[in-house]
Design an enzyme around this catalytic site. Structure first.
Site, PDB file in Angstrom:
ATOM      1  N   LYS A   1       0.820  -1.178  -0.077  1.00 48.58           N
ATOM      2  CA  LYS A   1      -0.033  -0.054  -0.008  1.00 48.58           C
ATOM      3  C   LYS A   1       0.919   1.287  -0.103  1.00 48.58           C
ATOM      4  O   LYS A   1       0.577   2.360  -0.687  1.00 48.58           O
ATOM      5  CB  LYS A   1      -0.897  -0.008   1.008  1.00 48.58           C
ATOM      6  CG  LYS A   1      -2.283  -1.127   1.137  1.00 48.58           C
ATOM      7  CD  LYS A   1      -2.938  -1.196   2.483  1.00 48.58           C
ATOM      8  CE  LYS A   1      -3.788  -2.184   2.263  1.00 48.58           C
ATOM      9  NZ  LYS A   1      -4.486  -2.639   3.245  1.00 48.58           N
TER      10      LYS A   1
ATOM     11  N   GLN B   1      -4.915  -1.314   9.492  1.00 41.81           N
ATOM     12  CA  GLN B   1      -5.193  -2.788   8.819  1.00 41.81           C
ATOM     13  C   GLN B   1      -5.949  -3.835   9.722  1.00 41.81           C
ATOM     14  O   GLN B   1      -5.301  -3.696  10.960  1.00 41.81           O
ATOM     15  CB  GLN B   1      -3.572  -3.118   8.403  1.00 41.81           C
ATOM     16  CG  GLN B   1      -3.629  -4.568   7.856  1.00 41.81           C
ATOM     17  CD  GLN B   1      -4.038  -4.489   6.493  1.00 41.81           C
ATOM     18  OE1 GLN B   1      -3.997  -3.506   5.692  1.00 41.81           O
ATOM     19  NE2 GLN B   1      -4.441  -5.701   6.092  1.00 41.81           N
TER      20      GLN B   1
ATOM     21  N   ASP C   1     -11.314   3.089   3.909  1.00 38.34           N
ATOM     22  CA  ASP C   1     -11.883   1.487   3.884  1.00 38.34           C
ATOM     23  C   ASP C   1     -13.572   1.200   3.867  1.00 38.34           C
ATOM     24  O   ASP C   1     -14.167   0.286   3.515  1.00 38.34           O
ATOM     25  CB  ASP C   1     -11.677   0.940   5.226  1.00 38.34           C
ATOM     26  CG  ASP C   1     -10.337  -0.063   4.892  1.00 38.34           C
ATOM     27  OD1 ASP C   1     -10.127  -0.557   3.840  1.00 38.34           O
ATOM     28  OD2 ASP C   1      -9.751   0.000   6.001  1.00 38.34           O
TER      29      ASP C   1
HETATM   30  N1  GUN Z   1      -7.673  -6.913   5.990  1.00 34.67           N
HETATM   31  C1  GUN Z   1      -7.818  -7.634   4.882  1.00 34.67           C
HETATM   32  N2  GUN Z   1      -8.588  -6.734   4.081  1.00 34.67           N
HETATM   33  C2  GUN Z   1      -8.559  -5.910   4.553  1.00 34.67           C
HETATM   34  C3  GUN Z   1      -9.158  -4.327   3.999  1.00 34.67           C
HETATM   35  O1  GUN Z   1      -9.649  -4.379   3.011  1.00 34.67           O
HETATM   36  N3  GUN Z   1      -8.882  -3.212   4.873  1.00 34.67           N
HETATM   37  C4  GUN Z   1      -8.248  -3.284   6.104  1.00 34.67           C
HETATM   38  N4  GUN Z   1      -8.305  -2.231   6.659  1.00 34.67           N
HETATM   39  N5  GUN Z   1      -7.959  -4.255   6.592  1.00 34.67           N
HETATM   40  C5  GUN Z   1      -8.016  -5.447   5.736  1.00 34.67           C
END
Ligand code: GUN
Length: 296
Positions: free
Chosen positions: A54, A98, A121
């Site tokens: 990311k 995350q 998100d």
């Molecule tokens: N963990 C797995 N997929 C995601 C996601 O789309 N966003 C976040 N913040 N954590 C994750």
């Protein structure tokens, strides 16, 4: 019939390039640099890889990346304090925490502490409610990526029978909302549903996010259907560790009209959509036109 392989990797590259062009204009015309803060608590190896990717792709798009890596033992209070600081920081337009978080931290409390306008998100309860009522929301990245692939495949989705396998807050539920918004007839099925196979066999569109390696096989698929595989499962085959989806690609691709591979299908779209959401959040915060081509 052999299905068309939907190249999510190439599509995501195009999306990232569009984001980068838009970011360059924001910088040159307004002196604005969109910023994304990513928070990782603990050292789960898969999460570390996601967070690193990311950061890299955020910088490549010309945005500012702020990475906060916290110890596994970080208290809920300290995490809430960090989120409050990021909410107040004008250089941060998007915040992502995350998941999964360590067990001693209440994930819902954390997600709902993020400023909804910075919630790239789309997990904050306000954004969930806005999406569910057809209002302007931040849309979760993975379902948004799936929707982009489906629209690219079909143009309009109106009237199609769509089955979503999986009911998670991250993928299944928001995916169903998005398909409904695009006028599909939507069924949500899950691990406790009766007769998953015949439910899937009725679908023109199948989005599979159930977390079971290769559970959906070719004999479940309606001929010419489009299959979107969100699964990422690490399994051992012939003594080797390998990555497979929730769909058995070999048999499903003999029946489907189009199908996403794993890897190289939905995965790359998730981060591309995170960049789209960060750009959207920045434009909304500054009262500038949103990148309409990119948004759902
Ligand atoms: N963990 C797995 N997929 C995601 C996601 O789309 N966003 C976040 N913040 N954590 C994750």
């Amino acid at each position: 019939m052999v299905a068309t392989k939907i190249d999510g990797k190439a599509f995501a590259k195009t999306v990232r390039r569009d984001v980068a062009l838009h970011v360059a204009t924001l910088k040159s015309d307004y002196g604005i640099t969109p910023g994304l803060a990513v928070v990782l608590v603990g050292s789960d190896p898969a999460s570390e890889v996601y967070v690193r990717n990311k950061g890299t792709q955020t910088r490549e798009a010309g945005m500012a990346s702020f990475e906060h890596k916290l110890d596994e033992a970080t208290s809920e209070r300290d995490l809430l304090d960090l989120i409050a600081r990021l909410n107040d920081d004008p250089s941060v337009h998007g915040i992502l925490v995350q998941l999964p978080l360590p067990k001693h931290i209440d994930s819902n409390k954390i997600l709902n502490a993020i400023d909804p306008a910075k919630d790239v998100d789309g997990f904050h309860i306000s954004n969930v409610g806005l999406l569910g009522t057809g209002q302007k929301a931040m849309v979760p990245c993975t379902p948004l990526g799936c929707l982009m692939l489906l629209r690219h495949q079909y143009g309009k989705l109106e009237g199609m029978n769509a089955v979503v396998l999986g009911r998670s807050n991250i993928v299944g539920k928001p995916m169903a909302q998005l398909l409904l918004r695009d006028n599909c007839t939507v069924t949500i099925a899950h691990s406790r549903s009766r007769d998953l196979e015949s439910t899937v066999r009725a679908a023109d569109i199948v989005v599979v996010a159930i977390g079971r390696p290769e559970i959906v096989t070719g004999d479940w698929i309606k001929p010419s259907a489009t299959v979107i595989d969100v699964g990422i499962n690490r399994i051992e085959r012939d003594g080797k560790r390998t990555l497979v989806g929730d769909v058995d690609f070999g048999s499903a691709s003999q029946v489907a009209g189009a199908i996403t591979p794993v890897p190289g299908g939905v995965g790359p779209m998730t981060i591309a959509c995170l960049l789209v959401n960060t750009l959207t959040a920045c434009c909304r915060a500054k009262g500038l036109p949103e990148p309409s081509v990119l948004t759902a």
